[in-house]
Design an enzyme around this catalytic site. Structure first.
Site, PDB file in Angstrom:
ATOM      1  N   CYS A 289      -5.676  33.287  10.095  1.00  0.00           N
ATOM      2  CA  CYS A 289      -5.631  33.917  11.423  1.00  0.00           C
ATOM      3  C   CYS A 289      -5.342  32.875  12.507  1.00  0.00           C
ATOM      4  O   CYS A 289      -6.212  32.540  13.331  1.00  0.00           O
ATOM      5  CB  CYS A 289      -6.935  34.655  11.699  1.00  0.00           C
TER       6      CYS A 289
ATOM      7  N   GLU B 103       0.824  -1.203   0.000  1.00  0.00           N
ATOM      8  CA  GLU B 103       0.000   0.000   0.000  1.00  0.00           C
ATOM      9  C   GLU B 103       0.866   1.265   0.000  1.00  0.00           C
ATOM     10  O   GLU B 103       0.737   2.117   0.873  1.00  0.00           O
ATOM     11  CB  GLU B 103      -0.909   0.018   1.239  1.00  0.00           C
TER      12      GLU B 103
END
Length: 427
Positions: free
Chosen positions: A352, A281
């Site tokens: 922010c 994988e």
């Protein structure tokens, strides 16, 4: 190795290119920030991994979609014969959309819903990687209700330290993944008795960005031992899924991680005599170095203690530095001259949050407003983790092949963003 390099650009300066595409020109066309992926790099990395196991009689390389799920990337890999490793119905649908045969798809993940199980069973996927007894029972219930049989491998947690970042380690006892090694034999015996379940494999995946082969060696030794135990108890095991996790270089000055050929030699030594089909994988190893994030400098802001280089890409576009303390090399798109001064700077975004940064205290060629930069090795776990935090538009993705490019995921408009939501009828 990747296919991003400086060469003469359309402006006659030495400009970073993706294959044969001038990235400065591309930035002017597409706008920043954007991700750019190299087809040649994706193809090379897949082939290098697959060819390392060419001598193995039966191998299935299932690319891990969670690393980069862009349909252009998936189509490129599917054309090379890649199977797919998925962790959700959405990823399974992406694999099917690019014509990956269901019998080349493995379904992982600790939280599969019954609806996801049902869809995967109807499609006829190769196997489920089952991660707990409750999941095993749920899958039995769904399969039996459909008169179908689910081929499974239990994901076994070997309690092996992968020597990687704690947020991407998956093979230790305190991690949420898999079943404890010592409980695996009894769970396999239970699986044999459950309707709709066919135990056929063993799965083991110990983490990501592993740069030392010894954790693999320790884990695979336990896997081989377990296969012997299961077969001794009359349970047929005809495949093993060895997971992924092979690391890639993020820093130009760091030691190179093990080569796929070295990894393949270890696999042969550890499990080569089991007579099983081998599944892998890999995700980051294929996609990581195949992608970059291109961003433009907005402002350079010095204060009493440091200099901030504020760019238009933020943590919502690439969260790895904030989430994993990850290091990404940063290159100016226009190659600096030997006379260009170096400045130590924090490269930060417009979000922010104090944690919104791409690099901290990084020595870089002096940058100015309007300059373009490339955040390297951003092809894995970059765009897939992007968000609209601060109501910022999702970053677009571009796939390059030679001198051609395609915007495979366009930047949405603000109207698109707003149209995705609905107001309640009482407002």
């Amino acid at each position: 190795m990747h296919h991003f390099a400086y060469r003469r650009g359309v402006s006659h300066a030495s400009v970073l290119h993706a294959e044969e595409v001038d990235l400065c020109a591309l930035a002017d066309t597409v706008g920043t920030p954007f991700y750019c992926y190299s087809t040649a790099t994706l193809e090379r990395h897949y082939r290098v991994f697959a060819e390392a196991f060419a001598a193995a009689p039966d191998t299935l390389v299932c690319y891990s979609i969670k690393a980069n799920s862009n349909l252009g990337v998936l189509t490129t890999l599917a054309a090379l014969g890649a199977g797919m490793d998925v962790v959700s119905e959405g990823e399974l649908r992406r694999a099917l959309a690019v014509n990956v045969a269901p019998d080349r798809i493995a379904f992982s993940g600790v939280g599969k819903t019954k609806e996801e199980m049902a869809f995967a069973l109807d499609e006829g996927i190769f196997a489920f990687n089952v991660e707990s007894e409750p999941e095993l029972r749920a899958l039995s219930e769904v399969a039996a209700s459909k008169g179908l049989e689910a081929r499974i491998a239990l994901r076994v947690n070997p309690d092996v330290d992968a020597k990687t970042h704690h947020k991407i380690a998956t093979g230790k006892a305190e991690n949420k993944f898999g079943v404890p090694f010592d409980q695996a034999p009894s769970l396999y015996r239970q699986a044999v008795t459950l309707p709709g379940i066919m135990p056929a494999g063993v799965h083991m995946h110990i983490g990501s960005q592993i740069t030392d082969l010894s954790p693999f060696r320790n884990a695979f030794a336990l896997l081989s031992e377990l296969v012997g135990t299961l077969r001794g108890g009359g349970i047929t095991i005809d495949f093993v899924n060895l997971g992924g996790g092979l690391g890639i270089p993020y820093r130009p000055d760091e030691a190179a991680p093990p080569l796929p050929t070295e990894y393949a030699a270890l696999v042969k030594e550890a499990v080569g005599d089991l007579g099983v089909r081998l599944l892998f994988e890999p995700g980051r190893m294929i996609a990581g170095n195949a992608g970059i994030l291109v961003s433009r400098v907005l402002y350079v802001k010095p204060n009493q203690t440091k200099t901030f280089t504020i760019v238009d890409a933020g943590m919502n576009d690439l969260i790895r530095p904030t989430l994993y303390e990850a290091h990404h090399q940063i290159l100016p798109l226009v190659e600096p001259t030997p006379e260009t001064p170096t400045r130590i700077t924090d490269v930060v975004g417009p979000v922010c949050e104090t944690g919104d940064y791409l690099a901290l205290q990084r020595p870089l060629p002096e940058l100015h407003a309007g300059d373009l930069i490339a955040v390297m090795t951003a092809g894995a776990y970059g765009a897939v983790q992007a968000s609209q935090y601060n109501s910022r538009l999702l970053v677009p993705e571009v796939l390059v092949s030679g001198d051609r490019y395609c915007v495979t995921r366009p930047r949405p408009s603000y109207d698109d963003m707003l149209a995705a939501e609905r107001l309640p009828e009482w407002i």
